[in-house]
Design a protein around this motif. Sequence first.
Motif, PDB file in Angstrom:
ATOM      1  N   ILE A   1      72.689 -31.588   4.916  1.00 48.32           N
ATOM      2  CA  ILE A   1      73.332 -32.454   5.900  1.00 48.32           C
ATOM      3  C   ILE A   1      73.859 -33.732   5.252  1.00 48.32           C
ATOM      4  CG2 ILE A   1      72.732 -33.983   7.809  1.00 48.32           C
ATOM      5  CD1 ILE A   1      71.391 -31.627   9.101  1.00 48.32           C
ATOM      6  N   SER A   2      73.089 -34.298   4.322  1.00 43.39           N
ATOM      7  CA  SER A   2      73.570 -35.507   3.647  1.00 43.39           C
ATOM      8  C   SER A   2      74.808 -35.204   2.821  1.00 43.39           C
ATOM      9  CB  SER A   2      72.497 -36.070   2.730  1.00 43.39           C
ATOM     10  OG  SER A   2      71.289 -36.163   3.410  1.00 43.39           O
ATOM     11  N   PHE A   3      74.819 -34.029   2.219  1.00 39.27           N
ATOM     12  CA  PHE A   3      75.981 -33.625   1.436  1.00 39.27           C
ATOM     13  C   PHE A   3      77.219 -33.554   2.327  1.00 39.27           C
ATOM     14  CE2 PHE A   3      78.711 -30.218  -0.183  1.00 39.27           C
ATOM     15  CZ  PHE A   3      78.920 -30.640  -1.485  1.00 39.27           C
ATOM     16  N   ALA A   4      77.045 -32.951   3.510  1.00 43.89           N
ATOM     17  CA  ALA A   4      78.173 -32.857   4.446  1.00 43.89           C
ATOM     18  C   ALA A   4      78.655 -34.258   4.822  1.00 43.89           C
ATOM     19  CB  ALA A   4      77.763 -32.081   5.687  1.00 43.89           C
ATOM     20  N   LEU A   5      77.726 -35.142   5.069  1.00 47.33           N
ATOM     21  CA  LEU A   5      78.066 -36.515   5.443  1.00 47.33           C
ATOM     22  C   LEU A   5      78.850 -37.194   4.323  1.00 47.33           C
ATOM     23  CD1 LEU A   5      77.543 -38.520   7.708  1.00 47.33           C
ATOM     24  CD2 LEU A   5      75.529 -39.275   6.489  1.00 47.33           C
ATOM     25  N   LEU A   6      78.358 -37.045   3.099  1.00 48.97           N
ATOM     26  CA  LEU A   6      79.012 -37.681   1.953  1.00 48.97           C
ATOM     27  C   LEU A   6      80.419 -37.132   1.753  1.00 48.97           C
ATOM     28  CD1 LEU A   6      78.750 -39.431  -0.666  1.00 48.97           C
ATOM     29  CD2 LEU A   6      78.096 -37.329  -1.807  1.00 48.97           C
ATOM     30  N   PHE A   7      80.556 -35.799   1.786  1.00 48.44           N
ATOM     31  CA  PHE A   7      81.861 -35.211   1.501  1.00 48.44           C
ATOM     32  C   PHE A   7      82.860 -35.477   2.617  1.00 48.44           C
ATOM     33  CE2 PHE A   7      82.078 -32.250  -2.270  1.00 48.44           C
ATOM     34  CZ  PHE A   7      81.196 -33.032  -2.982  1.00 48.44           C
ATOM     35  N   ALA A   8      82.374 -35.527   3.862  1.00 54.51           N
ATOM     36  CA  ALA A   8      83.282 -35.857   4.953  1.00 54.51           C
ATOM     37  C   ALA A   8      83.772 -37.292   4.791  1.00 54.51           C
ATOM     38  CB  ALA A   8      82.582 -35.671   6.286  1.00 54.51           C
ATOM     39  N   THR A   9      82.884 -38.202   4.418  1.00 51.64           N
ATOM     40  CA  THR A   9      83.291 -39.598   4.221  1.00 51.64           C
ATOM     41  C   THR A   9      84.327 -39.694   3.111  1.00 51.64           C
ATOM     42  OG1 THR A   9      81.027 -40.162   4.775  1.00 51.64           O
ATOM     43  CG2 THR A   9      82.404 -41.925   3.924  1.00 51.64           C
ATOM     44  N   LEU A  10      84.055 -39.006   1.993  1.00 53.32           N
ATOM     45  CA  LEU A  10      85.004 -39.032   0.881  1.00 53.32           C
ATOM     46  C   LEU A  10      86.359 -38.490   1.317  1.00 53.32           C
ATOM     47  CD1 LEU A  10      82.857 -37.766  -2.135  1.00 53.32           C
ATOM     48  CD2 LEU A  10      83.741 -40.055  -1.738  1.00 53.32           C
ATOM     49  N   MET A  11      86.319 -37.431   2.131  1.00 52.04           N
ATOM     50  CA  MET A  11      87.566 -36.807   2.549  1.00 52.04           C
ATOM     51  C   MET A  11      88.351 -37.720   3.476  1.00 52.04           C
ATOM     52  SD  MET A  11      87.988 -32.892   3.294  1.00 52.04           S
ATOM     53  CE  MET A  11      89.195 -32.219   4.395  1.00 52.04           C
ATOM     54  N   VAL A  12      87.647 -38.398   4.399  1.00 57.09           N
ATOM     55  CA  VAL A  12      88.320 -39.316   5.315  1.00 57.09           C
ATOM     56  C   VAL A  12      88.982 -40.447   4.518  1.00 57.09           C
ATOM     57  CG1 VAL A  12      87.952 -41.006   7.134  1.00 57.09           C
ATOM     58  CG2 VAL A  12      86.851 -38.789   7.278  1.00 57.09           C
ATOM     59  N   LEU A  13      88.246 -41.017   3.566  1.00 58.06           N
ATOM     60  CA  LEU A  13      88.809 -42.097   2.751  1.00 58.06           C
ATOM     61  C   LEU A  13      89.991 -41.587   1.931  1.00 58.06           C
ATOM     62  CD1 LEU A  13      85.552 -43.877   1.528  1.00 58.06           C
ATOM     63  CD2 LEU A  13      87.137 -44.594   3.310  1.00 58.06           C
ATOM     64  N   GLY A  14      89.836 -40.397   1.360  1.00 55.87           N
ATOM     65  CA  GLY A  14      90.916 -39.808   0.568  1.00 55.87           C
ATOM     66  C   GLY A  14      92.172 -39.619   1.398  1.00 55.87           C
ATOM     67  N   ASN A  15      92.010 -39.093   2.610  1.00 55.90           N
ATOM     68  CA  ASN A  15      93.167 -38.876   3.479  1.00 55.90           C
ATOM     69  C   ASN A  15      93.843 -40.191   3.821  1.00 55.90           C
ATOM     70  OD1 ASN A  15      93.256 -36.112   3.724  1.00 55.90           O
ATOM     71  ND2 ASN A  15      91.683 -36.076   5.299  1.00 55.90           N
ATOM     72  N   LEU A  16      93.036 -41.218   4.035  1.00 54.99           N
ATOM     73  CA  LEU A  16      93.594 -42.538   4.347  1.00 54.99           C
ATOM     74  C   LEU A  16      94.463 -43.024   3.190  1.00 54.99           C
ATOM     75  CD1 LEU A  16      93.375 -44.984   6.361  1.00 54.99           C
ATOM     76  CD2 LEU A  16      91.762 -45.915   4.725  1.00 54.99           C
ATOM     77  N   ILE A  17      93.945 -42.883   1.971  1.00 60.12           N
ATOM     78  CA  ILE A  17      94.699 -43.332   0.798  1.00 60.12           C
ATOM     79  C   ILE A  17      96.005 -42.541   0.679  1.00 60.12           C
ATOM     80  CG2 ILE A  17      94.668 -43.438  -1.721  1.00 60.12           C
ATOM     81  CD1 ILE A  17      91.627 -43.912  -1.485  1.00 60.12           C
ATOM     82  N   VAL A  18      95.915 -41.217   0.896  1.00 59.59           N
ATOM     83  CA  VAL A  18      97.115 -40.390   0.796  1.00 59.59           C
ATOM     84  C   VAL A  18      98.152 -40.829   1.828  1.00 59.59           C
ATOM     85  CG1 VAL A  18      98.019 -38.084   1.176  1.00 59.59           C
ATOM     86  CG2 VAL A  18      95.963 -38.385  -0.160  1.00 59.59           C
ATOM     87  N   ASP A  19      97.729 -41.036   3.057  1.00 57.32           N
ATOM     88  CA  ASP A  19      98.672 -41.411   4.114  1.00 57.32           C
ATOM     89  C   ASP A  19      99.345 -42.740   3.818  1.00 57.32           C
ATOM     90  OD1 ASP A  19      98.186 -39.154   5.413  1.00 57.32           O
ATOM     91  OD2 ASP A  19      97.054 -40.013   7.082  1.00 57.32           O
ATOM     92  N   ILE A  20      98.536 -43.699   3.384  1.00 60.04           N
ATOM     93  CA  ILE A  20      99.109 -45.016   3.127  1.00 60.04           C
ATOM     94  C   ILE A  20     100.061 -44.969   1.937  1.00 60.04           C
ATOM     95  CG2 ILE A  20      98.549 -47.359   2.369  1.00 60.04           C
ATOM     96  CD1 ILE A  20      96.178 -47.300   4.188  1.00 60.04           C
ATOM     97  N   SER A  21      99.680 -44.224   0.898  1.00 60.02           N
ATOM     98  CA  SER A  21     100.569 -44.172  -0.260  1.00 60.02           C
ATOM     99  C   SER A  21     101.854 -43.433   0.096  1.00 60.02           C
ATOM    100  CB  SER A  21      99.877 -43.507  -1.449  1.00 60.02           C
ATOM    101  OG  SER A  21      99.513 -42.202  -1.117  1.00 60.02           O
ATOM    102  N   TYR A  22     101.752 -42.474   1.003  1.00 62.61           N
ATOM    103  CA  TYR A  22     102.940 -41.755   1.455  1.00 62.61           C
ATOM    104  C   TYR A  22     103.888 -42.719   2.151  1.00 62.61           C
ATOM    105  CZ  TYR A  22     105.654 -38.108   3.771  1.00 62.61           C
ATOM    106  OH  TYR A  22     106.655 -37.293   4.206  1.00 62.61           O
ATOM    107  N   ALA A  23     103.325 -43.584   2.995  1.00 63.28           N
ATOM    108  CA  ALA A  23     104.143 -44.563   3.695  1.00 63.28           C
ATOM    109  C   ALA A  23     104.790 -45.531   2.707  1.00 63.28           C
ATOM    110  CB  ALA A  23     103.297 -45.326   4.704  1.00 63.28           C
ATOM    111  N   LEU A  24     104.067 -45.843   1.639  1.00 65.44           N
ATOM    112  CA  LEU A  24     104.625 -46.767   0.655  1.00 65.44           C
ATOM    113  C   LEU A  24     105.775 -46.131  -0.118  1.00 65.44           C
ATOM    114  CD1 LEU A  24     101.373 -48.371  -0.778  1.00 65.44           C
ATOM    115  CD2 LEU A  24     103.088 -49.450   0.663  1.00 65.44           C
ATOM    116  N   ILE A  25     105.655 -44.811  -0.360  1.00 67.98           N
ATOM    117  CA  ILE A  25     106.678 -44.142  -1.174  1.00 67.98           C
ATOM    118  C   ILE A  25     107.935 -43.844  -0.376  1.00 67.98           C
ATOM    119  CG2 ILE A  25     107.206 -42.057  -2.463  1.00 67.98           C
ATOM    120  CD1 ILE A  25     104.246 -41.886  -3.111  1.00 67.98           C
ATOM    121  N   ASP A  26     107.748 -43.332   0.834  1.00 66.41           N
ATOM    122  CA  ASP A  26     108.888 -42.833   1.591  1.00 66.41           C
ATOM    123  C   ASP A  26     109.448 -43.910   2.516  1.00 66.41           C
ATOM    124  OD1 ASP A  26     110.770 -41.506   2.979  1.00 66.41           O
ATOM    125  OD2 ASP A  26     109.531 -39.780   3.482  1.00 66.41           O
ATOM    126  N   PRO A  27     110.654 -44.395   2.242  1.00 68.63           N
ATOM    127  CA  PRO A  27     111.216 -45.470   3.060  1.00 68.63           C
ATOM    128  C   PRO A  27     111.397 -45.064   4.523  1.00 68.63           C
ATOM    129  CG  PRO A  27     112.832 -44.624   1.480  1.00 68.63           C
ATOM    130  CD  PRO A  27     111.536 -44.004   1.147  1.00 68.63           C
TER     131      PRO A  27
END
Lengths: 345, 311
Positions: free
Chosen positions: A314-340
Amino acid sequence: MLSYIIRRLLLLPIILLGVTFLIFCLFSLLSPMERLATYVHDPATLKNPQSVQRLIDKYHLDDPFPLGYINWIKRIIHFDLGWSQTANQPVWEAITQRFPATLELVLYSIIPVVLVGIWLGVISAVHHNDMLDQTIRVTAIVGWSLPTFIFGLLILFIFYGILEWFPPGRLSTWAQNILYTSPDFRSYTHLITIDALLNGNIPMFLDALRHLIAPILTLSYISWAELLRITRSSMLDTLRKDYIRTARAKGVDEHTVIHLHARKNALIPVVTVAGMQIIGMLGGVVITETIFNYPGLGFWVASSAQQLDYSSVISFALLFATLMVLGNLIVDISYALIDPRVRLE
Amino acid sequence: MNRTLKKLFSNTASLIGIILLFIFVIIALFAPLIAPPLTDDSYQIPRMSWEVNPQPPGFPMSEDIRAIYDYMGVEVRYDKAIFGTAEGGYDIFYGLIWGTRTAFRVGLITVIISVLIGILVGSFSGYFGGWLDEILMRITDIFLSFPFLVAAMVLTTILGRGLDKVMIALIAFGWMGYARLIRGSILATKEETYVTAAKALGVKDVKIIGKHLLPNTIFPVMVQATMNIGSMVITAAALSFLGVGAPVGYADWGQMVSFARNWIIGAPGHAGQYWYTVFYPGIFIVLFVLAWNLVGDTLRDILDPRLRGEL
């Protein structure tokens, strides 16, 4: 643009709260006794009814659902994730100890994914529908159909069983001796390849690299295949655009058209997919590490799952879900920065 | 529709896929004839010996096991491990033939139920919008926050071993893609005049969704569903491989590969000795998934209007 980022950041705690809630719901599917077992070091205490009741009270396992959730969150915030029977240590300690190994594996796997996936995708699109394109495409579909655990076993079979090039594990015994017993060796980052270089120990660096190659291949090949597909179709789309025709019409040479005019724009959607693929590799570490006995988080959680060590899983699931949420956030924001175009919305 | 079928059959890649699928359907249908079961529970793989080590292809059933069947009064119509035996004497051929049924069952059931949930969530979210949309989409986001394999593994671990538990876990974390796809498509079409007209005529919401909106999304959903059957089967097999899926001895491809795990390297000096333990199960899984992907990939190209006329 700024409002988009702010909105995403405001959503972050809501999503994370939802994730913890979902995990707590899963946790509640277990019986109180099974839940209690996730906090106990010594199974003998579970035999005595009095101490069981005391422990149930201590960990608030009899509480109604909402109260139980709040108490559970409180413990998580203090990194009290329970006791891992598999690792025979507190779960949080087990995680921090194994995290660098997994991080090292994932970091190295990004390189072939991005380079090979994008490179082959562009080639495939430029040679649309001829032999080269068909070959690359079929290889990608076959690669995509080959499950990680079979591919990994094949790699192990060929490169260890027959050729004996890439042994399983993370280090050879002689290097492990240096790592754990030598007083001169200092671990700065716990990423062995980097630590070895910082200590000037080239043989150890090569040994660590030798152990990494097979898991990297196994972890990353599905992502290449996917990235290749996206790059290809995005590149095909772009090559059909009017401005490309204009460039060709005014006599720009083909090399410049493809590499300067088309590729830059074609890679915009690829960035998102590349980010998602890299995040997606998080799931792959479980299988990859299990096959190669690579002592990271994935290997540990797979054995925890087999032994019904719920706190670890369960802790593993919690950790990986958190990492994934943060990762997705970074991807979305960088996408917005790249694409005018996204920026303007 | 006819055009789509014609293209599917005229494209080499998808033709190969269709032929492969046809072969697998035949295997699944005629499993009792190809590998006659020895006990009532036909999904239990029979053991050809009590040996721990895998035995090579053509290995005959050992005397003591035959004696047990004779004692039980079972007629042994099938007594050779054509593809060899896995760890513990489990017959690989039998496991693969009956595993085909398992694969179809897991793939089709999980995908069909996931699509239904996706339709429900996606169409409500897209059609009614507002706070309902916001809530449903945030729930979708939360379910999407887990790596698929990790989520399925955790849920199966908690629910306990068994193929039904595996399927529940796969469905629980497999519907979100469809929900988003359907929501997007409904958002794009719900302002069309014909929908407004239907509303003005007093047609019920459910009927508008079912008759006027959902048919527009049917093709993309079909493509995604086809491609997902393969990945559902892979994930189920991966769970068995990790030891949290189907119970030991159940005819399941992932389990056959998991049996191979400890033997793949071979004894010292005999590298590759046990090649058959991973080779045959590997071929079955790869061809099955490949077949669905080939069909799905071609479907996507055919139904993509931008590529029309270029295939």
